[in-house]
Design a protein around this motif. Sequence first.
Motif, PDB file in Angstrom:
ATOM      1  N   ILE A  33       0.880  -1.175   0.000  1.00  0.00           N
ATOM      2  CA  ILE A  33       0.000   0.000   0.000  1.00  0.00           C
ATOM      3  C   ILE A  33       0.909   1.214   0.000  1.00  0.00           C
ATOM      4  O   ILE A  33       1.948   1.218   0.646  1.00  0.00           O
ATOM      5  N   ARG A  40     -11.062   1.143  -2.657  1.00  0.00           N
ATOM      6  CA  ARG A  40     -11.921   0.177  -3.336  1.00  0.00           C
ATOM      7  C   ARG A  40     -13.370   0.662  -3.281  1.00  0.00           C
ATOM      8  O   ARG A  40     -13.765   1.330  -2.318  1.00  0.00           O
ATOM      9  N   GLU A  44     -14.201  -0.415   1.926  1.00  0.00           N
ATOM     10  CA  GLU A  44     -13.597  -1.183   3.025  1.00  0.00           C
ATOM     11  C   GLU A  44     -12.078  -1.159   3.010  1.00  0.00           C
ATOM     12  O   GLU A  44     -11.436  -1.767   3.856  1.00  0.00           O
ATOM     13  N   GLY A  45     -11.514  -0.507   2.008  1.00  0.00           N
ATOM     14  CA  GLY A  45     -10.052  -0.522   1.956  1.00  0.00           C
ATOM     15  C   GLY A  45      -9.541  -0.001   0.633  1.00  0.00           C
ATOM     16  O   GLY A  45     -10.247   0.694  -0.095  1.00  0.00           O
ATOM     17  N   VAL A  46      -8.300  -0.347   0.341  1.00  0.00           N
ATOM     18  CA  VAL A  46      -7.672   0.136  -0.892  1.00  0.00           C
ATOM     19  C   VAL A  46      -7.217  -1.063  -1.725  1.00  0.00           C
ATOM     20  O   VAL A  46      -7.111  -2.181  -1.220  1.00  0.00           O
ATOM     21  N   TRP A  48      -4.590  -3.344  -3.337  1.00  0.00           N
ATOM     22  CA  TRP A  48      -3.190  -3.685  -3.080  1.00  0.00           C
ATOM     23  C   TRP A  48      -2.426  -3.691  -4.389  1.00  0.00           C
ATOM     24  O   TRP A  48      -2.973  -4.074  -5.421  1.00  0.00           O
ATOM     25  N   ASN A 496     -11.440  10.205   0.899  1.00  0.00           N
ATOM     26  CA  ASN A 496     -11.426   9.334   2.072  1.00  0.00           C
ATOM     27  C   ASN A 496     -11.335   7.875   1.629  1.00  0.00           C
ATOM     28  O   ASN A 496     -12.122   7.416   0.802  1.00  0.00           O
ATOM     29  N   ARG A 497     -10.366   7.161   2.178  1.00  0.00           N
ATOM     30  CA  ARG A 497     -10.145   5.766   1.764  1.00  0.00           C
ATOM     31  C   ARG A 497     -11.303   4.843   2.123  1.00  0.00           C
ATOM     32  O   ARG A 497     -11.368   3.735   1.618  1.00  0.00           O
ATOM     33  N   VAL A 498     -12.150   5.267   3.031  1.00  0.00           N
ATOM     34  CA  VAL A 498     -13.270   4.397   3.411  1.00  0.00           C
ATOM     35  C   VAL A 498     -14.601   5.067   3.092  1.00  0.00           C
ATOM     36  O   VAL A 498     -15.584   4.872   3.794  1.00  0.00           O
ATOM     37  N   ASN A 499     -14.634   5.791   2.007  1.00  0.00           N
ATOM     38  CA  ASN A 499     -15.867   6.462   1.605  1.00  0.00           C
ATOM     39  C   ASN A 499     -16.207   6.007   0.190  1.00  0.00           C
ATOM     40  O   ASN A 499     -15.440   6.227  -0.750  1.00  0.00           O
TER      41      ASN A 499
ATOM     42  N   LYS B   9      -9.225  -1.168  11.990  1.00  0.00           N
ATOM     43  CA  LYS B   9      -8.901  -1.125  10.565  1.00  0.00           C
ATOM     44  C   LYS B   9      -9.049   0.295  10.004  1.00  0.00           C
ATOM     45  O   LYS B   9      -8.275   0.731   9.143  1.00  0.00           O
ATOM     46  N   TYR B  10     -10.041   0.987  10.509  1.00  0.00           N
ATOM     47  CA  TYR B  10     -10.248   2.375  10.077  1.00  0.00           C
ATOM     48  C   TYR B  10      -8.969   3.183  10.300  1.00  0.00           C
ATOM     49  O   TYR B  10      -8.535   3.957   9.439  1.00  0.00           O
ATOM     50  N   LEU B  13      -6.076   2.205   7.926  1.00  0.00           N
ATOM     51  CA  LEU B  13      -6.199   2.743   6.570  1.00  0.00           C
ATOM     52  C   LEU B  13      -5.877   4.224   6.487  1.00  0.00           C
ATOM     53  O   LEU B  13      -5.736   4.778   5.394  1.00  0.00           O
ATOM     54  N   ARG B  17       1.683   6.092   4.438  1.00  0.00           N
ATOM     55  CA  ARG B  17       3.098   5.764   4.256  1.00  0.00           C
ATOM     56  C   ARG B  17       3.967   7.019   4.099  1.00  0.00           C
ATOM     57  O   ARG B  17       4.834   7.092   3.229  1.00  0.00           O
ATOM     58  N   TYR B  56      -0.222  -2.072   7.812  1.00  0.00           N
ATOM     59  CA  TYR B  56      -0.521  -2.753   6.547  1.00  0.00           C
ATOM     60  C   TYR B  56      -0.536  -4.275   6.735  1.00  0.00           C
ATOM     61  O   TYR B  56      -1.360  -4.975   6.128  1.00  0.00           O
ATOM     62  N   GLU B  63      -7.815  -9.060   5.803  1.00  0.00           N
ATOM     63  CA  GLU B  63      -8.334  -9.362   4.465  1.00  0.00           C
ATOM     64  C   GLU B  63      -7.886 -10.749   4.004  1.00  0.00           C
ATOM     65  O   GLU B  63      -7.950 -11.067   2.809  1.00  0.00           O
ATOM     66  N   ARG B  65      -5.134 -12.154   3.533  1.00  0.00           N
ATOM     67  CA  ARG B  65      -3.983 -12.289   2.635  1.00  0.00           C
ATOM     68  C   ARG B  65      -2.820 -12.971   3.350  1.00  0.00           C
ATOM     69  O   ARG B  65      -1.959 -13.580   2.724  1.00  0.00           O
ATOM     70  N   GLN B 312     -15.949  14.430   2.455  1.00  0.00           N
ATOM     71  CA  GLN B 312     -14.964  13.353   2.618  1.00  0.00           C
ATOM     72  C   GLN B 312     -14.176  13.408   3.928  1.00  0.00           C
ATOM     73  O   GLN B 312     -13.352  12.535   4.161  1.00  0.00           O
TER      74      GLN B 312
END
Lengths: 577, 434
Positions: A33, A40, A44-46, A48, A496-499, B9-10, B13, B17, B56, B63, B65, B312
Amino acid sequence: MYNLTDEQRKKLVEIVGEENISTEPWQRDAYGIWFASQPRPDGEGVYWTERAAAIITPRTVEQVQKITQYCNETDLMIHVTSTGQLVAGAATFDHTLLLDMSRMDDIVSMDGENMTVVVEPFARSIDVQMQSWKKNCNPYVISIGAVGSTLAAATSHTGYGSIGTSCGYGPRTLLGVEWVMPDGDVIRFGSAGQGSGWFTAAGPGPDLLGSIRGFNGAMGGLGAYTKAAIKMGPWYGPSEIGGDEIAFGCKTPSNFIKKGGLPKNMSLNTTIYPSMEAMSDAHYHMHEENICYSGSRMPAFVLAMAPLKDNASLVKEWESGFHKKIYGYTLSNQIQGASQDEYEWKQKCFNKVVSDAGGIRMRGVLKMYPKIAEDIMKLFHAGLSPDEYRTLQLDIQARIDALPVTPIDIMAAGASTAAALRNVDPGLARPASAMFTLGGNLDTWDAGVVQNKLTMEIKEPYVTKGGILDDGVDTGCGNPYEGGHLGYTENVFWVNRVNKNGAETLPKAIGDAVTEIQKGISSFTISSGMNNERFGPYEFDYQIWTKRIKKILDPNDACDSTTYSGSPDHKEVPMNG
Amino acid sequence: MRERLQELKYDMLKCNRCNFCKMAPFPTIVSKQYEDICPIFKHYRMHGFTGSGQSYASIAILEDRVTPDQTFAEQQAACTACGACTTMCMHHTETDRLEINMALREHLVDEGFSPEVHKKAIENLKQHDNLYGDLKISPGAWAEGLNLKKFPEQKAKVLLFAGCATRYNAAYAASARKFAELLLKAGVDVGILGDDEPSCGLPAFWRGYKDVFVDKAKSVTQQLNDLGVDKIICMGGSCYGTLKARYHEYAEKPAIGVFHATTVLAELIGKGKLALTTPVPMTVTYHDPCYLGRRSEFKNKWQGEIKTAFGQMDYYDPPKRHNFGTDGIYDEPRKILAAIPGLTFNEMHRIREYAWCCGGGGGVHDAVPEVEQSTALNRLEEARDVKADCIVSACPYCENTFSLTKKKSDRKEIREMQVLDIVDLVYKAAGLDA
């Protein structure tokens, strides 16, 4: 997903040692990331990036060479990352060996007299500054902050930095490179290639500057640069921090207290203007006259955000509309003088430029002086006649100049100076977890201003629908470079990554940037390898040339080059028109 | 524990980085050698070990992985839990990165994965109430001959909580004795728990054994609340940070005020109840222990709603009280050192909430000693580079780590550097060191 075979791993361990390789899935995903990973649609996320086959931290150029040679013999590829903020920090193919250059962090040499430095990939700008200030030099610092690699800023990607005014635009400061080429050969080009020292990138040895970076940089996708020589700019400030002049405590969370006043040959100036045109003209003139050490157009939203500690405070501040009304067109400039006389002349000249442009030189926290704030709003928004405007402008400036210097003034000057010199990131991604650039330009300053307006047109409908954070739309940052003949702008925005709305909006907004390019103004920030096929036809078909270079230099596909030449199949796209 | 990880998790995210979790703030950096703030990154130089990388990796688990395993647990155990990443990241993303690291560690334990040495340490904690096993030393032995009041049979206004890392080490036990003598000299009505003194449970927290820690926190809190004292004074920074901050975060804090020895000594000196008149001609520096500093900061249990503004931008309503690390104990030790006649005090570069960790926390001492050593050596070099002959601290973990590590230095002046508890200096200056 690809896992190294036992034989492959054994071979790599032989090269770098067990302690410098990780094939653990969690470690590999930790690089998956990056700064602008796309959210996404599920909210729920981004997305990979591909999981690299291994993370390797080589210590020497010989190790990098051997790894690269091994990739030429196998179906493995290298991708190189230094401090790793951008997509260079991630792999795009699962057969990739991600070379994290963090163990190659030396400042190899520094020549104060000729203002040059030779660095390894992980020498961070802050490292260089700590040494160079002692030699009256300063390197270009990219806007990601002095946490970033000096080598990468010059060789591998692009981005603005406020001290580019006097230290040059990063990619134009490159004097030579030691390069582990995709085929595993090691060359030095420019004068270093002839063993004549690192003073020029153009001859008498091979000049491959255009090939290794072009405009945007290969971002780790075309071999590995293991050393680079960089031209620095002058530095007239103190030799180190911590003394009586510039000293920073750490008792406060987001600002840094300056214990004493700024040195007498330095000042930090925040100036405000009634319009984009007035601000742009002032900025151009300041640089044309070579009176600024650093410069930056600061969007009102960024100014509102910078001193605050959390979004809750920012919501309150931004909703008040105060920053929009007062700081809509703001510049931040540092002035330094090689002598006291020079400083005083520059400051005097600066003051006149600001005044002639209808601007106001600010100081401290304006909210402490509500009557002045009220009069500035009147000045900028009441539709005064030119005479009325000038009279009120001079009156306001006189009152601001007469204000007593408070501890808050000193703190603000200290924090702003630190930000200007080292690009201290005030939490730029905090408002909405991910920050992107919609459009940007390195051309002339005026072209950048036009570009910003076009980008605002693209952005505004998405802001209205809530898919992009409502930051006032005008978030063009940037500054003129090198005496004003170059200018850089970049229009940032937040998602926003979760929007879900934001996730759906982002690709559409980026796609709309094609419109911008079709209007004839180049936009580099969206032109990285992954977007080559999309944008190349509108930008001189550069994608054809990067593919050709890739094909010639990397015949065995030993480099994960998506960030440079795009898709890996070497397919050439017909010339457009 | 997967639920707890999921809840975070919120926050994971929010990491973009930026890499600031690896470095001290720019304006405070004066040397390349001392610019890092994450010990584990300085040692391994791989992103996965950082606050960002751990976030991460946690997302990767959530998830599906990555499947937790023993190797992952052993590598993850290299984090010293110093919380520097939190102090840095709070400015950038309003996120407690270490909370995520610890939730990950707890999840790994819950899945059955933990370094063998950690498992053994927890067994010792359960059986012997200390990390080390059957030590053949009674918990109250450190105070023999001092004639201190002993709870619960006797009553006193103040409880001196020595802590297990202090009382089982001869050098630190001696410091605790000195502290008790100083309190008595100043007229403080002080008592101890003697053989009834429990471990605060920090070793369980550090190793990710949440259930063991929560049980410990509850039982110790109950025991302390029942004493009827006005205040608890912790000899060690680690116990102080645990009783004051971690108990509240994980269970319930004691109903009595918790103080550290340095706060009490600074007050006694300030009020003239302890006269420091004997010169101590030394050049010292002071190491801020993480658990006396940033990790002792009280963490509010925020309750509210995450709202969205301007399309946002998420924000906390009501606003969260963020932990920037500024509310730790930083001024008192410096006031004490300033009050000692003849003493020269030189500050290191990374101090207060941005202090470099000693390397001895988080269970790293037993699980990944090479990280502990490289971290401590870097601090000792920093101390020496500011021309200190002695590194002073206020936590037995830090002092033990420095004392063990200095012997491994290539530099003679570091091998010969003194490591002292601040109480030792006060004792000398008070003229009690015969």
